[in-house]
Design an enzyme around this catalytic site. Structure first.
Site, mmCIF file in Angstrom:
data_model
loop_
_atom_site.group_PDB
_atom_site.id
_atom_site.type_symbol
_atom_site.label_atom_id
_atom_site.label_comp_id
_atom_site.label_asym_id
_atom_site.label_seq_id
_atom_site.Cartn_x
_atom_site.Cartn_y
_atom_site.Cartn_z
ATOM 1 N N SER A 6 -6.926 11.630 -7.356
ATOM 2 C CA SER A 6 -8.148 11.069 -7.764
ATOM 3 C C SER A 6 -9.133 10.967 -6.438
ATOM 4 C CB SER A 6 -8.191 9.508 -8.375
ATOM 5 O OG SER A 6 -7.304 8.786 -7.156
ATOM 6 N N PHE A 7 -8.723 10.671 -5.274
ATOM 7 C CA PHE A 7 -9.504 10.719 -4.165
ATOM 8 C C PHE A 7 -9.665 12.054 -3.754
ATOM 9 C CE2 PHE A 7 -10.314 9.579 0.479
ATOM 10 C CZ PHE A 7 -11.745 9.057 0.401
ATOM 11 N N LYS B 202 -4.671 -2.406 6.086
ATOM 12 C CA LYS B 202 -5.124 -3.407 4.939
ATOM 13 C C LYS B 202 -4.437 -3.140 3.584
ATOM 14 C CE LYS B 202 -7.234 0.159 2.787
ATOM 15 N NZ LYS B 202 -6.805 0.833 1.180
ATOM 16 N N ARG C 204 -0.959 21.740 -5.951
ATOM 17 C CA ARG C 204 0.360 22.146 -6.036
ATOM 18 C C ARG C 204 0.809 22.674 -7.344
ATOM 19 N NH1 ARG C 204 4.828 19.164 -7.189
ATOM 20 N NH2 ARG C 204 3.463 17.378 -7.080
ATOM 21 N N LYS D 42 -4.137 7.376 3.750
ATOM 22 C CA LYS D 42 -3.828 5.867 4.253
ATOM 23 C C LYS D 42 -2.569 5.559 4.278
ATOM 24 C CE LYS D 42 -8.668 4.622 3.315
ATOM 25 N NZ LYS D 42 -9.749 3.956 2.377
ATOM 26 N N ARG E 105 -5.140 0.552 -6.057
ATOM 27 C CA ARG E 105 -3.706 0.621 -6.474
ATOM 28 C C ARG E 105 -2.762 -0.411 -5.962
ATOM 29 N NH1 ARG E 105 -5.142 6.003 -5.930
ATOM 30 N NH2 ARG E 105 -4.420 6.264 -3.813
ATOM 31 N N ASN E 106 -3.196 -0.667 -4.409
ATOM 32 C CA ASN E 106 -2.465 -1.605 -4.123
ATOM 33 C C ASN E 106 -2.475 -3.052 -4.492
ATOM 34 O OD1 ASN E 106 -0.807 -0.180 -1.596
ATOM 35 N ND2 ASN E 106 -3.014 0.390 -1.646
ATOM 36 N N ASP F 24 -13.074 -2.062 4.325
ATOM 37 C CA ASP F 24 -12.057 -1.564 3.594
ATOM 38 C C ASP F 24 -11.253 -2.670 2.872
ATOM 39 O OD1 ASP F 24 -10.707 0.184 2.128
ATOM 40 O OD2 ASP F 24 -9.750 1.333 3.655
ATOM 41 N N GLY G 17 -12.481 4.219 5.163
ATOM 42 C CA GLY G 17 -13.460 3.151 4.962
ATOM 43 C C GLY G 17 -13.202 2.506 3.169
#
Length: 350
Positions: A18-19, A206, A38, A108, A270-271, A259, A151
């Site tokens: 997604s990112f 974070k 991939r 991240k 997601r986290n 962030d 960010g």
């Protein structure tokens, strides 16, 4: 092909999550982009339909599964893959990368040099065992000019072209300026920072606090509790970040507190979602099995727990989240412990 003298430079993106696809689309507004995926079916979908899993892709984007082709065509490359697979992916590109390449990653997470256990016994983890993604790139390739992108960048909001900002961090001004030139637009501001490790760690740590914020929300607690968590989480992040070599200044900037606020306040994170579902009684195995993409905070908590055990860092949020995730502690019990924890001083790092 040496691209240093090429007038038609393309930009590379590694990773079609997604990112990765959001960044590819943003880059494609001003440049031709080659996107590495991939899975052959993803490459085919992008090239034939102009979509990836239903997400619309810019016409300037070409997909490939060929590492050598992307590296030969692109001088600036943005690797954006999960931390668990990052070293393997970079290693696969390594034979085709040269000192003239610039790599700006958007991952991240952290890389551990070995497993957390050897022959069934826990091992001592130190800073030397823990690698940021820029350190992985420097270890695995001959690339020198490395940077990161960090960010408050929730992919779904960026895909909707809502205003946002990010930080490009690197020891090299050239990397920062090139990242700004490629990504800056009327709706996307790009700041620079020389503290590469500090900015990377800001984006990584974070995620721990975001899981805790999701848990608070899942328990139905209010804004006072969230504010308490974010402020104490900021302090804990700085303690951990300093122990890993990051500057306090980076943690109170956009990649740190910016962030942190975004991911602790949004169910698009997601986290945050992991914490929310844990508080609703779901098991970690069920949560991870049904998530489409990696919640980096889970692995980060495992790595940080090992570091904490071998240092004098105070990190009660991280330690209690570890117990919730891996030792069966109830979220409610962890919260009660944190409310009783003897925080005698509000801020003691400035």
């Amino acid at each position: 092909m040496d691209l240093r003298n090429s007038s038609e430079k393309k930009v590379g993106v590694i990773g079609a999550g997604s990112f990765g696809t959001v960044i590819a689309n943003m880059l494609a507004e001003k440049n031709k982009v080659i996107l590495f995926a991939r899975k052959p079916e993803i490459v085919k979908e992008i090239n034939e339909k102009g979509t990836v899993e239903g997400r619309q892709m810019h016409a300037n984007i070409e997909a490939t599964g060929d590492q050598e082709y992307l590296a030969s065509q692109c001088q600036v490359i943005f690797p954006i893959v999960s931390s668990t697979g990052f070293r393997e992916v970079i290693r696969s590109f390594s034979p085709f990368l040269h000192p003239y390449h610039i790599l700006i990653h958007g991952t991240k997470g952290l890389d551990l040099a070995h497993h957390l256990e050897e022959e069934g016994q826990p091992i001592r983890v130190t800073r030397e065992d823990i690698k940021t993604m820029s350190e992985v790139i420097l270890e695995e390739t001959v690339v020198v000019r490395v940077g990161c992108l960090a960010g408050p960048n929730l992919a779904k909001e960026m895909a909707m072209k809502q205003p946002a900002a990010t930080v490009i961090a690197s020891k090299y001004n050239e990397v920062i300026l090139e990242g700004q030139r490629l990504l800056r637009s009327d709706r996307f501001q790009v700041y620079g920072n020389k503290d590469l490790i500090g900015v990377e760690l800001s984006g990584v740590l974070k995620n721990i606090i975001a899981i805790a914020a999701g848990a608070l929300s899942g328990m139905g607690l209010g804004e006072n509790a969230r504010a308490l968590l974010i402020s104490r989480g900021m302090v804990e992040t700085i303690y951990l970040g300093n122990a890993l070599g990051g500057s306090t200044k980076s943690f109170i900037g956009l990649a740190g507190i910016g962030d942190l606020v975004a991911t602790c306040s949004s169910n698009l994170s997601r986290n945050f979602t992991v914490g929310f579902r844990l508080a609703k009684g779901e098991s970690l195995s069920d949560i991870t099995a049904t998530m489409e993409e990696t919640a980096e905070g889970i692995n980060t908590i495992r790595i940080m727990k090992q570091l904490i055990e071998n240092s004098n860092v105070r990190a009660p949020i991280t330690e209690n989240l570890y117990k919730v995730l891996f030792e069966g502690m109830k979220v409610e019990e962890a919260l009660q412990y944190l409310m009783k924890y003897p925080f005698n001083v509000d801020v003691d790092f400035l």
